[in-house]
Design a protein around this motif. Structure first.
Motif, short mmCIF file in Angstrom:
data_model
loop_
_atom_site.label_atom_id
_atom_site.label_comp_id
_atom_site.label_asym_id
_atom_site.label_seq_id
_atom_site.Cartn_x
_atom_site.Cartn_y
_atom_site.Cartn_z
N SER A 191 78.47 18.87 105.77
CA SER A 191 77.52 19.43 104.79
C SER A 191 77.01 20.75 105.33
CB SER A 191 76.38 18.43 104.59
OG SER A 191 75.38 18.98 103.77
N ASN A 192 77.53 21.86 104.82
CA ASN A 192 77.25 23.16 105.43
C ASN A 192 75.77 23.44 105.70
OD1 ASN A 192 79.83 24.51 105.90
ND2 ASN A 192 80.13 24.25 103.70
N TRP A 206 81.80 20.84 113.41
CA TRP A 206 81.34 21.19 112.07
C TRP A 206 82.57 21.58 111.25
CZ3 TRP A 206 78.26 26.37 111.12
CH2 TRP A 206 78.02 26.53 109.74
N CYS A 207 82.86 20.78 110.24
CA CYS A 207 83.98 21.01 109.34
C CYS A 207 83.50 21.96 108.24
CB CYS A 207 84.44 19.70 108.71
SG CYS A 207 84.98 18.47 109.92
N THR A 208 84.06 23.15 108.16
CA THR A 208 83.48 24.12 107.24
C THR A 208 84.48 25.14 106.71
OG1 THR A 208 81.83 25.91 107.05
CG2 THR A 208 82.75 25.52 109.24
N ALA A 209 84.26 25.54 105.47
CA ALA A 209 85.06 26.58 104.84
C ALA A 209 84.49 27.96 105.08
CB ALA A 209 85.16 26.32 103.33
N PRO A 242 72.10 31.75 103.78
CA PRO A 242 72.36 32.16 102.39
C PRO A 242 73.84 32.01 102.02
CG PRO A 242 70.89 33.73 103.47
CD PRO A 242 71.36 32.79 104.54
N LEU A 243 74.74 32.34 102.92
CA LEU A 243 76.16 32.18 102.63
C LEU A 243 76.50 30.70 102.46
CD1 LEU A 243 79.03 33.33 102.36
CD2 LEU A 243 79.28 33.08 104.83
N LEU A 244 76.00 29.87 103.35
CA LEU A 244 76.31 28.44 103.27
C LEU A 244 75.77 27.85 101.96
CD1 LEU A 244 75.46 27.39 106.96
CD2 LEU A 244 77.66 28.10 106.00
N GLN A 245 74.53 28.19 101.63
CA GLN A 245 73.95 27.67 100.38
C GLN A 245 74.76 28.13 99.17
OE1 GLN A 245 70.11 29.44 101.12
NE2 GLN A 245 69.18 27.50 101.74
N GLU A 282 79.33 36.68 91.47
CA GLU A 282 80.14 37.47 92.40
C GLU A 282 79.31 38.61 92.99
OE1 GLU A 282 84.61 38.71 91.82
OE2 GLU A 282 83.32 40.41 91.32
N GLN A 283 78.47 39.20 92.16
CA GLN A 283 77.61 40.28 92.62
C GLN A 283 76.64 39.76 93.69
OE1 GLN A 283 77.97 43.27 92.39
NE2 GLN A 283 76.03 43.98 93.24
N GLU A 284 76.13 38.56 93.45
CA GLU A 284 75.23 37.96 94.43
C GLU A 284 75.96 37.71 95.75
OE1 GLU A 284 72.56 33.87 94.83
OE2 GLU A 284 73.50 34.32 92.90
N LEU A 285 77.19 37.23 95.64
CA LEU A 285 77.98 36.97 96.84
C LEU A 285 78.26 38.26 97.60
CD1 LEU A 285 79.67 35.17 98.69
CD2 LEU A 285 81.53 35.28 97.02
N ARG A 286 78.52 39.33 96.85
CA ARG A 286 78.77 40.62 97.49
C ARG A 286 77.58 41.02 98.37
NH1 ARG A 286 82.11 44.63 95.27
NH2 ARG A 286 81.98 43.62 93.23
N GLN A 287 76.37 40.81 97.82
CA GLN A 287 75.17 41.16 98.59
C GLN A 287 74.99 40.26 99.81
OE1 GLN A 287 72.23 40.99 95.52
NE2 GLN A 287 72.90 42.92 94.59
N ILE A 288 75.30 38.99 99.64
CA ILE A 288 75.17 38.07 100.77
C ILE A 288 76.14 38.48 101.88
CG2 ILE A 288 75.66 35.69 101.49
CD1 ILE A 288 74.52 34.80 98.75
N LEU A 289 77.36 38.79 101.51
CA LEU A 289 78.35 39.18 102.52
C LEU A 289 77.96 40.50 103.19
CD1 LEU A 289 81.68 38.25 100.68
CD2 LEU A 289 80.65 37.07 102.64
N ALA A 290 77.42 41.41 102.40
CA ALA A 290 77.05 42.72 102.95
C ALA A 290 75.93 42.59 103.97
CB ALA A 290 76.64 43.66 101.81
N ALA A 291 75.11 41.56 103.82
CA ALA A 291 73.96 41.39 104.72
C ALA A 291 74.34 40.75 106.05
CB ALA A 291 72.88 40.56 104.03
N LEU A 292 75.56 40.25 106.14
CA LEU A 292 75.98 39.59 107.38
C LEU A 292 76.42 40.64 108.41
CD1 LEU A 292 78.08 36.60 105.99
CD2 LEU A 292 75.67 36.66 106.62
N PRO A 293 76.29 40.34 109.69
CA PRO A 293 76.76 41.29 110.71
C PRO A 293 78.27 41.48 110.60
CG PRO A 293 76.20 39.15 111.69
CD PRO A 293 75.74 39.12 110.27
N ALA A 294 78.72 42.67 110.84
CA ALA A 294 80.15 42.98 110.67
C ALA A 294 81.01 42.18 111.65
CB ALA A 294 80.39 44.47 110.88
#
Lengths: 294, 294, 294, 294
Positions: A191-192, A206-209, A242-245, A282-294
């Protein structure tokens, strides 16, 4: 001694080509990427891998490709769940023959199964293969909830059921596995959003996608907990939460494939009736990904 | 004018031979018995028919046999549900080609479907065939609950979705369908213990596996409600309620096949992981059947 | 800077005399014991304190006695929940007048409350007093579930609501409070079996009745997490988990009063309709207590 | 022979004056109106009557006023539920002394009650009075669900528990009461949107707040079912269903008091934290009322 399976067990999606068939070359590329990113194990054909939506021929091709792609660089656990015991056994034997290190078994069902039926299902599969089984409890998906007492009975009485993946989303289930198994049962978080609590509770992995989209953060969380650095673990967990949720809420194949597209990796769309992630999400996901460290 | 489908819509089990393959001859015999008993329609390959556990080849054979056996003596609705839209369409077209009067569609899923995904699934199937569709809501089995508002939207916007089978077990859902549809939506009860309440609420028919074991009582209940004889309906319902409760609680294929065996009809066992009814429950079923009028 | 309330916030039961009236002398003794055992704060009249079963006169006597007994040796948070806003305010003002450092407010209700009604209830109480409020979410008891978004709104918009006690039993709620409050909202664990996960997740304290029976273990768990000693924390948590599970499952007043009796402290029985712990369960509790370190 | 309580058992709200105190004169007027409208019995101080929000003195005044107002024109059942057995007994005796024909007992609780605790609670109240008790099951409100087996045990073993009000909202509970009680247990519907199904299932009466706003339709539904006119009953039920759905969804005291205001009867507001019905909902209620037959 460290368990064969530990740490971050990554679930690749099953990429589809434009014509809807499995894109085996892209699957191999995705697995290469996960291995390069440093995950500890690979788990093809799980819920994330849309296993339930594949024909038997497709399933076989994906399993064979995944195992050949990993090529023993990492341990592989193949999800072989099927509605019938007969086909679950066939898949388990196929996976073993092609080099799987373990199989994962979720008691999927149309009609609810009794405890005895679940036990017999695991026993029949176990008897048909000689590699270990990771038992998988996911009541949200299957409608079948295996209480810790049943899980522990299965692990104790069926020799090659040696690992437990818990996805009920209740941390108390893991505490209960620790209690009933006196710490001897290797359990894994499925459970992520529960990852941090599960690892501190003693989960072996931890089994995770999530590593499809970002492998460094899950790996950093696992390491921080291993090293007992609680403050670092908490910060790292909150960073990826945020990504996991998001991927859990929107469905793993749908959101992970959308995320891969945003990362310029073509994994195609999920199979109908599953559709592409709606544009707003998808737009929300784009922002979540952009906020993660490179 | 009476709907094409009304009254007691009987769900035959899919008999299995000793080797586990579908026993098509026994299926034909069972259908003959149901027709002789006076049910109003036949519904092969439903939940009761273990449709979910069949391979595609088996599914095709059962569908073709069932349709050939009924041979237009009664209307037939074939359940064509499948995890993928593609295979659901294939089955629907197969059923139409072999003479089905309608198909039943349950949005089975591994990953939860959004309202839009459900709608598109129905629309795609509807477009691929020219016979009517009975929409089927069964959240207990699928984990997907279609609220009355979504159901009514689907019925109104997709031309050949003309019937609704409700198995959520909540009588208020049927009242709501009456309200939203202003009485124009034909709905059918799919929750056996709710049969009496559903028929008084205005259900056009009752989809049930009970006639495999006893057709006279469901037929009598339907007639009593049609004739407005509330006291007779209530007595008749209470008489068959223990049977209805038993087959629902123990799972329809498991209990109905056990009951058929007690009635000297060989329908074999359900398919693994489903097992034969345990002995103690079989004894209870024997008593329930013995208490019914001959 | 450390919050005024942190660590182990102990909930004394309300002892009853043989005639069923509150035994105020025993309450004072129990509080002395808790203070001596080193807990960090005292919380009279909570769920554990059978507050809901007391008349207003009894409630006032217990509140006054508890505050006088602590006598500023530790911070005190008094639970002032009542079905009506009017009496909740009366109790809050009484508590403030008698020296309470804070009040705890659970939105108890017979009829479900809307978000606006809950907000107004907190606002009215907050305006009537000048000490801080600990908001308390316990859907299992009240039937009212305040989602993290509502909780954060209340904390942000009502000045003296400064603390949150979460008892929904879902660790993700605490993660969500961390996210939405950006780490600035002091939250406390109210679900005993969740204590370890909550403290690692960042809970400022743990509100618990366990110290009535054993204060050292909860204190040790809190310390181990503070010190970042994950292995020690896990071991210590597993050691006390049987006690925590037992007192939650059997109801806190019932089980804690039974435990106190086993420890030779007379706190009487819970008030009818609550009854004494059944003999078999008492025997189980005896064994659980015997297994704890002295 | 007809039960003493049958048909439409009307629940008057408890009107409040502008200062928030019970408006006893308005209560008497409301009861006169209900009697004049032809309901079959009166049930003061139920959930609708905000009993849970009254002080003991207020409760006594409302009970005495209600009984004096009915003045034996109709049978009266007074809800005497309280968190403590002691005060429930006090209220039951008060009600009996002031002429109540029966009392209604809901096992309200803060801590969940065991089956034995529930049984003892009913037994203690039953022993303290000599009038009949109507057992009331309402898990949605109390969090305590009495299964049919427990209910039947209480009715069989405690002499003056002679009636059962079921508000679980599940029609199968009523069928089960019919089965277990072999038709000898008088049960009453307490879930408004279930009224039609419950009456056809054999309910002796319907406990409802709807007559505060419209008595003719519930009375007509009851009569139609009594006369076995299923078509009339169904039409009549569908006519009043929007009102029933609305008052249940918005909370009975809140919506009924708003409705009375729209009908020019001043019953004041519900007691805080309950608030007046929001304006948008009031507008919806106005339309629902306007659509009913005068």
């Amino acid at each position: 001694m460290q368990a064969q399976f530990h740490g971050i067990i990554a679930y690749p999606v099953t990429p589809f080509a434009a014509d809807g068939s499995p894109a085996l070359d892209q699957l191999a590329k995705l697995i290469d990427k996960l291995v390069a990113d440093g995950v500890h194990a690979i788990a093809p054909l799980g819920s994330t891998g849309e296993s339930a939506y594949l024909s038997d021929a497709e399933w076989d091709a994906v399993a064979a490709t995944a195992l050949a792609s990993v090529a023993k660089r990492l341990p592989v656990v193949v999800s072989i769940s099927d509605l019938t015991t007969r086909n679950a056994i066939r898949r388990a034997q196929f996976a073993e023959r092609h080099g799987a290190d373990a199989v994962m078994v979720l008691p999927v069902a149309y009609w609810k199964l009794s405890a005895d039926e679940i036990f017999a299902h695991y026993a029949a599969i176990a008897q048909a293969i000689s590699i270990p089984i990771m038992l998988y409890n996911n009541p949200g998906t299957t409608g079948i909830d295996m209480p810790p007492e049943l899980i522990v009975r299965i692990v104790k009485e069926i020799d090659n059921v040696t690992m437990v993946k818990e996805s009920s989303g209740d941390i108390q289930r893991m505490n209960r596995l620790m209690q009933l198994g006196r710490g001897d049962i290797a359990f894994y978080n499925g459970s992520n959003p529960l990852a941090f609590a599960a690892l501190t509770a003693g989960a072996t992995g931890w089994c995770t996608a999530a590593p499809n989209l970002h492998a460094a953060l899950p790996l950093a969380l696992y390491r921080a907990v291993q090293e007992g650095d609680l403050a670092a673990a908490r910060a790292c967990f909150l960073q990826q939460l945020p990504l996991l949720q998001f991927i859990v809420k929107g469905g793993l194949p749908t959101t992970v494939k959308a995320g891969l597209r945003l990362l310029d990796f073509d994994a195609g769309l999920p199979r109908l009736p599953l559709q592409a992630l709606p544009a707003a999400a998808e737009q929300e996901l784009r922002q979540i990904l952009a906020a993660l460290p490179a």
